[in-house]
Design a protein around this motif. Structure first.
Motif, PDB file in Angstrom:
ATOM      1  N   ALA A   1      23.748 -25.746 -14.293  1.00 44.97           N
ATOM      2  CA  ALA A   1      24.650 -24.853 -15.028  1.00 44.97           C
ATOM      3  C   ALA A   1      26.088 -24.959 -14.538  1.00 44.97           C
ATOM      4  O   ALA A   1      27.029 -24.892 -15.345  1.00 44.97           O
ATOM      5  CB  ALA A   1      24.155 -23.414 -14.909  1.00 44.97           C
ATOM      6  N   CYS A   2      26.292 -25.151 -13.251  1.00 43.77           N
ATOM      7  CA  CYS A   2      27.658 -25.210 -12.715  1.00 43.77           C
ATOM      8  C   CYS A   2      28.430 -26.411 -13.254  1.00 43.77           C
ATOM      9  O   CYS A   2      29.657 -26.360 -13.375  1.00 43.77           O
ATOM     10  CB  CYS A   2      27.653 -25.211 -11.193  1.00 43.77           C
TER      11      CYS A   2
ATOM     12  N   ARG B   1      29.667 -22.955 -15.604  1.00 46.84           N
ATOM     13  CA  ARG B   1      29.161 -21.616 -15.285  1.00 46.84           C
ATOM     14  C   ARG B   1      29.369 -21.330 -13.791  1.00 46.84           C
ATOM     15  O   ARG B   1      29.003 -22.149 -12.947  1.00 46.84           O
ATOM     16  CB  ARG B   1      27.704 -21.492 -15.670  1.00 46.84           C
TER      17      ARG B   1
ATOM     18  N   ALA C   1      32.298 -22.673 -10.282  1.00 44.80           N
ATOM     19  CA  ALA C   1      31.639 -23.684 -11.109  1.00 44.80           C
ATOM     20  C   ALA C   1      32.075 -25.049 -10.567  1.00 44.80           C
ATOM     21  O   ALA C   1      32.934 -25.133  -9.696  1.00 44.80           O
ATOM     22  CB  ALA C   1      32.061 -23.531 -12.565  1.00 44.80           C
TER      23      ALA C   1
END
Length: 168
Positions: A10-11, A15, A23
């Motif tokens: 996700a990063c 995010r 992130a």
């Protein structure tokens, strides 16, 4: 032909889920195309396991690696001294279950992470030193036949997909 699904940290998509609340966005045309096509399956194994953001940094102890954690011969510890091994294994299992549910054959995960590292991780001394190794999630995914790439290896995944070199 169905487009392959790709599990992704996700990063890497911006995010703010990393240990320090940041992130690590990667701007790559292939990522944009895959996201637009609905091919990306997004996860942060640590957040999925219940870790907060931010959280204390964690490393695999004694210069070992993800396979050692899965074999119960190494632990994951954070800077407070807490043993967070079980949570890292839980996050890896959640990531594997999601990947299997979505039929992902590939993953792009954040290198150096004790969860997601695929070429190197920190050595467990909390001194900023890295060594060759894999995180717990990467180790579990690879043990189940997934091809895992670091964020610096996206071109390699593009080449793999374009040449049809997909492991079953």
């Amino acid at each position: 032909m169905t487009l392959p699904k790709i599990l992704i940290s996700a990063c890497l998509l911006g995010r703010p889920v990393r240990y320090n609340g940041s992130a690590k966005p990667v701007l790559h045309p292939a990522l944009r195309a895959w996201q637009k096509a609905g091919q990306l399956v997004i996860i942060c194994p640590e957040v999925a396991a219940g870790f907060s953001t931010p959280r204390p940094p964690a490393e695999i102890t004694q210069g070992q690696s993800g396979p050692d954690v899965l074999a119960s011969t190494a632990r994951v510890q954070d800077t407070t001294g807490a043993d967070v091994t079980d949570q890292f294994i839980t996050g890896a299992k959640i990531a594997l279950a999601l990947a299997q549910e979505q039929n992902c054959k590939f993953a792009i995960l954040t290198d150096a992470s004790p969860s997601c590292g695929s070429t190197h991780i920190y050595d467990g001394a909390f001194q900023g030193q890295k060594h060759p190794g894999t995180g717990v999630t990467t180790a579990l995914l690879r043990a189940h036949g997934m091809q895992v790439f670091a964020e610096t290896e996206i071109d390699g995944l593009v080449a793999c997909l374009s040449k049809g070199r997909i492991k079953n």
